[in-house]
Design an enzyme around this catalytic site. Structure first.
Site: not given
Length: 303
Positions: A20, A23, A109, A259
């Site tokens: 929901t 993204e 994520t 990263h």
């Protein structure tokens, strides 16, 4: 003609944890358009509701929202889950998926604390390692023309003989674009965090066994020793041609490049050291992404 792939095919039934969220809503729509069999989602607070999307043919479908991964699997037969929850809730979402023994878990994520990831990985091992995890902080996996579990644009290329495994999301897209006329069996973005689930080696081993993958492209980056370990594995276990690229030739020592895992300490982890290890294992390494794509094309056309 059915194309083979690794880890993900058109037969997989997929659920979205955090379906929901904003993204997740965007990418659920994109995955459905790409042909992914999305069968529902999970959000404990919205259990019992539905979310409306268009399927590949443009028809409106209502996807059920379940209270847990276990319930979603039981009701839908799902065997893949994609996590789109915020970093603070990611550990619990991963643990929940492991407890439900979902065979494949893709964690999109970004920004999950490394200790949370490390805890979840140890938990998965302890539980008998029944769940393959891709990610975190990654674009996920696509088997073009079959299924997409993640955020990779599905319209870059179609099915074909190249298997791609990459630490970098954007370089995954670039490589797919440069070789778009040849096509890919599967492209996996494994993520650039210091602790990740599926490694270069895991993907390369699967591509070696996949009859439809004729050539493997691996994209690494500075920091850690994953590329060196992959080189050792390739030397003794891989018969198919492998082409590689290592991002970060210009990186200064001690600076994190994009990263968290991309950091050089001393001579270990440098792009030059990685290139040397890969070349010693028979991998052709390109100086730039475009040069790497050109090498792949040349080798593939000569097979």
């Amino acid at each position: 003609m059915t194309h083979m792939s690794i880890f993900l095919s058109r037969d997989n039934k997929v659920i979205v944890q955090g379906i929901t969220g904003s993204e997740a809503t965007v990418h659920t729509a994109r995955m459905l358009r790409a042909g992914t069999q999305i069968v529902g989602g999970v959000n404990a607070r919205k259990a019992g509701t539905t979310v409306t999307h268009e399927d590949k043919g443009g028809r409106l479908i209502k996807l059920p929202v379940f209270g847990s991964v276990a319930e979603a699997m039981e009701k839908t037969g799902a065997d893949v889950s994609i996590i789109f929850v915020p970093p603070t809730f990611a550990k619990d979402a991963i643990i929940e998926a492991i407890d439900a023994e979902i065979p494949l878990l893709v964690v999109i994520t970004e920004g999950i604390p490394v200790q949370d990831t490390a805890y979840a990985w140890a938990y998965n091992l302890e539980a008998g390692h029944k769940t393959r995890i891709i990610g975190p902080n990654c674009p996920g996996i696509i088997s073009p023309g079959q299924s997409l579990a993640g955020i990779t644009p599905a319209n870059i290329t179609g099915p074909g003989p190249i298997g791609l495994v990459s630490k970098s999301g954007t370089l995954t897209y670039q490589m797919m674009f440069e070789l778009r006329d040849l096509g890919f069996s599967t492209a996996i973005g494994i993520g650039g965090d210091p602790v990740i689930g599926t490694t270069h080696i895991d993907a390369i081993e699967a591509f070696e066994k996949d009859p439809d993958t004729k050539l493997i492209v691996m994209i690494g980056e500075i920091g850690g020793d994953a590329e060196e370990r992959a080189a050792d594995f390739i030397k003794t276990n891989v018969s198919k041609p492998v082409v590689g690229y290592v991002a970060g030739f210009t990186a200064p020592e001690g600076k994190t490049m994009g990263h968290a895992g991309a950091i050089v300490s001393g001579s270990s982890g440098t792009a030059a050291a990685k290139q040397e290890a890969l070349e010693a294992a028979g991998v052709k390494v390109g100086k730039t992404p475009s040069a790497t794509a050109a090498l792949a094309r040349e080798i593939l056309l000569s097979l």
